[in-house]
Design a protein around this motif. Sequence first.
Motif, PDB file in Angstrom:
ATOM      1  N   ILE A 295      -0.281   6.650   9.954  1.00  0.00           N
ATOM      2  CA  ILE A 295       0.010   5.344   9.199  1.00  0.00           C
ATOM      3  C   ILE A 295       0.923   4.616   9.809  1.00  0.00           C
ATOM      4  CG2 ILE A 295       0.640   4.434   7.061  1.00  0.00           C
ATOM      5  CD1 ILE A 295      -0.725   6.655   5.602  1.00  0.00           C
ATOM      6  N   ARG A 296       1.039   3.180  10.254  1.00  0.00           N
ATOM      7  CA  ARG A 296       1.831   2.437  10.662  1.00  0.00           C
ATOM      8  C   ARG A 296       2.498   1.346   9.851  1.00  0.00           C
ATOM      9  NH1 ARG A 296      -2.443   0.126  15.128  1.00  0.00           N
ATOM     10  NH2 ARG A 296      -2.850  -0.997  12.996  1.00  0.00           N
ATOM     11  N   PRO A 297       3.550   0.676  10.106  1.00  0.00           N
ATOM     12  CA  PRO A 297       4.277   0.151   8.829  1.00  0.00           C
ATOM     13  C   PRO A 297       3.345  -0.980   8.429  1.00  0.00           C
ATOM     14  CG  PRO A 297       5.657   0.302  10.863  1.00  0.00           C
ATOM     15  CD  PRO A 297       4.307   1.066  11.184  1.00  0.00           C
ATOM     16  N   ILE A 298       2.366  -1.742   8.938  1.00  0.00           N
ATOM     17  CA  ILE A 298       1.521  -2.648   8.534  1.00  0.00           C
ATOM     18  C   ILE A 298       0.727  -1.947   7.589  1.00  0.00           C
ATOM     19  CG2 ILE A 298       0.065  -2.451  10.466  1.00  0.00           C
ATOM     20  CD1 ILE A 298       1.129  -5.880   8.749  1.00  0.00           C
ATOM     21  N   GLN A 299       0.262  -0.918   7.958  1.00  0.00           N
ATOM     22  CA  GLN A 299      -0.540  -0.208   6.860  1.00  0.00           C
ATOM     23  C   GLN A 299       0.159   0.169   5.741  1.00  0.00           C
ATOM     24  OE1 GLN A 299      -1.929   2.785   9.453  1.00  0.00           O
ATOM     25  NE2 GLN A 299      -4.047   2.110   9.843  1.00  0.00           N
ATOM     26  N   TYR A 300       1.429   0.462   5.739  1.00  0.00           N
ATOM     27  CA  TYR A 300       2.233   0.542   4.383  1.00  0.00           C
ATOM     28  C   TYR A 300       2.183  -0.643   3.650  1.00  0.00           C
ATOM     29  CZ  TYR A 300       4.446   5.151   5.769  1.00  0.00           C
ATOM     30  OH  TYR A 300       4.389   6.605   6.156  1.00  0.00           O
ATOM     31  N   ILE A 301       2.248  -1.805   4.225  1.00  0.00           N
ATOM     32  CA  ILE A 301       2.351  -3.070   3.648  1.00  0.00           C
ATOM     33  C   ILE A 301       0.799  -3.296   3.046  1.00  0.00           C
ATOM     34  CG2 ILE A 301       2.714  -5.591   3.926  1.00  0.00           C
ATOM     35  CD1 ILE A 301       4.717  -4.768   6.116  1.00  0.00           C
ATOM     36  N   SER A 302      -0.033  -3.109   3.471  1.00  0.00           N
ATOM     37  CA  SER A 302      -1.537  -3.142   3.209  1.00  0.00           C
ATOM     38  C   SER A 302      -1.521  -2.346   1.792  1.00  0.00           C
ATOM     39  CB  SER A 302      -2.416  -3.046   4.186  1.00  0.00           C
ATOM     40  OG  SER A 302      -2.268  -3.811   5.145  1.00  0.00           O
ATOM     41  N   LEU A 303      -1.288  -1.110   2.141  1.00  0.00           N
ATOM     42  CA  LEU A 303      -1.355  -0.168   0.718  1.00  0.00           C
ATOM     43  C   LEU A 303      -0.568  -0.724  -0.420  1.00  0.00           C
ATOM     44  CD1 LEU A 303      -1.498   3.529   2.827  1.00  0.00           C
ATOM     45  CD2 LEU A 303      -3.312   2.097   1.454  1.00  0.00           C
ATOM     46  N   LEU A 304       0.649  -1.158   0.040  1.00  0.00           N
ATOM     47  CA  LEU A 304       1.367  -1.541  -1.143  1.00  0.00           C
ATOM     48  C   LEU A 304       0.889  -2.840  -1.876  1.00  0.00           C
ATOM     49  CD1 LEU A 304       4.151  -1.183  -2.430  1.00  0.00           C
ATOM     50  CD2 LEU A 304       5.204  -2.769  -0.803  1.00  0.00           C
ATOM     51  N   ALA A 305       0.185  -3.864  -1.051  1.00  0.00           N
ATOM     52  CA  ALA A 305      -0.457  -4.775  -1.675  1.00  0.00           C
ATOM     53  C   ALA A 305      -1.562  -4.257  -2.351  1.00  0.00           C
ATOM     54  CB  ALA A 305      -0.820  -5.853  -0.612  1.00  0.00           C
ATOM     55  N   ILE A 306      -2.362  -3.526  -2.017  1.00  0.00           N
ATOM     56  CA  ILE A 306      -3.643  -2.976  -2.629  1.00  0.00           C
ATOM     57  C   ILE A 306      -3.057  -2.237  -3.894  1.00  0.00           C
ATOM     58  CG2 ILE A 306      -5.297  -1.380  -2.777  1.00  0.00           C
ATOM     59  CD1 ILE A 306      -5.683  -1.957   0.218  1.00  0.00           C
ATOM     60  N   GLY A 307      -2.130  -1.545  -3.976  1.00  0.00           N
ATOM     61  CA  GLY A 307      -1.554  -0.885  -5.167  1.00  0.00           C
ATOM     62  C   GLY A 307      -1.161  -1.894  -6.218  1.00  0.00           C
ATOM     63  N   GLY A 308      -0.244  -2.852  -5.841  1.00  0.00           N
ATOM     64  CA  GLY A 308       0.489  -3.888  -6.585  1.00  0.00           C
ATOM     65  C   GLY A 308      -0.683  -4.787  -7.306  1.00  0.00           C
ATOM     66  N   LEU A 309      -1.849  -5.075  -6.529  1.00  0.00           N
ATOM     67  CA  LEU A 309      -2.885  -5.931  -7.077  1.00  0.00           C
ATOM     68  C   LEU A 309      -3.776  -5.257  -7.991  1.00  0.00           C
ATOM     69  CD1 LEU A 309      -3.883  -7.982  -3.711  1.00  0.00           C
ATOM     70  CD2 LEU A 309      -2.958  -8.942  -5.752  1.00  0.00           C
ATOM     71  N   LEU A 310      -3.915  -3.878  -7.969  1.00  0.00           N
ATOM     72  CA  LEU A 310      -4.805  -2.999  -8.755  1.00  0.00           C
ATOM     73  C   LEU A 310      -4.166  -2.936 -10.101  1.00  0.00           C
ATOM     74  CD1 LEU A 310      -7.253  -1.398  -8.809  1.00  0.00           C
ATOM     75  CD2 LEU A 310      -5.800   0.590  -8.103  1.00  0.00           C
ATOM     76  N   THR A 311      -2.611  -2.769  -9.914  1.00  0.00           N
ATOM     77  CA  THR A 311      -1.709  -2.670 -10.951  1.00  0.00           C
ATOM     78  C   THR A 311      -1.862  -3.904 -11.877  1.00  0.00           C
ATOM     79  OG1 THR A 311      -0.342  -1.183  -9.611  1.00  0.00           O
ATOM     80  CG2 THR A 311       0.610  -2.176 -11.918  1.00  0.00           C
ATOM     81  N   LEU A 312      -1.889  -4.999 -11.233  1.00  0.00           N
ATOM     82  CA  LEU A 312      -1.932  -6.708 -11.703  1.00  0.00           C
ATOM     83  C   LEU A 312      -3.264  -6.618 -12.434  1.00  0.00           C
ATOM     84  CD1 LEU A 312      -0.176  -9.096 -12.446  1.00  0.00           C
ATOM     85  CD2 LEU A 312      -1.066  -9.988 -10.437  1.00  0.00           C
ATOM     86  N   LEU A 313      -4.306  -6.162 -11.855  1.00  0.00           N
ATOM     87  CA  LEU A 313      -5.684  -6.403 -12.346  1.00  0.00           C
ATOM     88  C   LEU A 313      -6.122  -5.413 -13.761  1.00  0.00           C
ATOM     89  CD1 LEU A 313      -8.266  -7.889 -12.101  1.00  0.00           C
ATOM     90  CD2 LEU A 313      -8.998  -5.885 -10.740  1.00  0.00           C
ATOM     91  N   ILE A 314      -5.273  -4.206 -13.562  1.00  0.00           N
ATOM     92  CA  ILE A 314      -5.469  -3.494 -14.819  1.00  0.00           C
ATOM     93  C   ILE A 314      -4.553  -3.754 -15.968  1.00  0.00           C
ATOM     94  CG2 ILE A 314      -4.935  -0.998 -15.713  1.00  0.00           C
ATOM     95  CD1 ILE A 314      -5.667   0.076 -12.713  1.00  0.00           C
ATOM     96  N   GLN A 315      -3.308  -4.418 -15.460  1.00  0.00           N
ATOM     97  CA  GLN A 315      -2.625  -4.815 -16.741  1.00  0.00           C
ATOM     98  C   GLN A 315      -3.145  -6.056 -17.580  1.00  0.00           C
ATOM     99  OE1 GLN A 315       0.805  -6.619 -15.263  1.00  0.00           O
ATOM    100  NE2 GLN A 315       1.770  -6.641 -17.427  1.00  0.00           N
TER     101      GLN A 315
END
Length: 61
Positions: A30-50
């Motif tokens: 996992i490279r740093p850009i993949q961390y950012i992508s995973l963080l964005a996916i997690g944030g958007l998923l959390t927002l959608l569930i909320q």
Amino acid sequence: MDTKKKPIIVALLLILACGNFARLSGNDNIRPIQYISLLAIGGLLTLLIQIISSKIKSNNK
């Protein structure tokens, strides 16, 4: 923002983020850009569930 459009926009952004992550090559290390992508996916998923849970709660009252 219109409350009817909010879940649709968040869902589209989530689809774009997942597509962007799937297009990255070399998912072994996992490279740093993949961390950012995973963080964005997690944030958007959390927002959608909320958003969905708040709509369900408001419909039950």
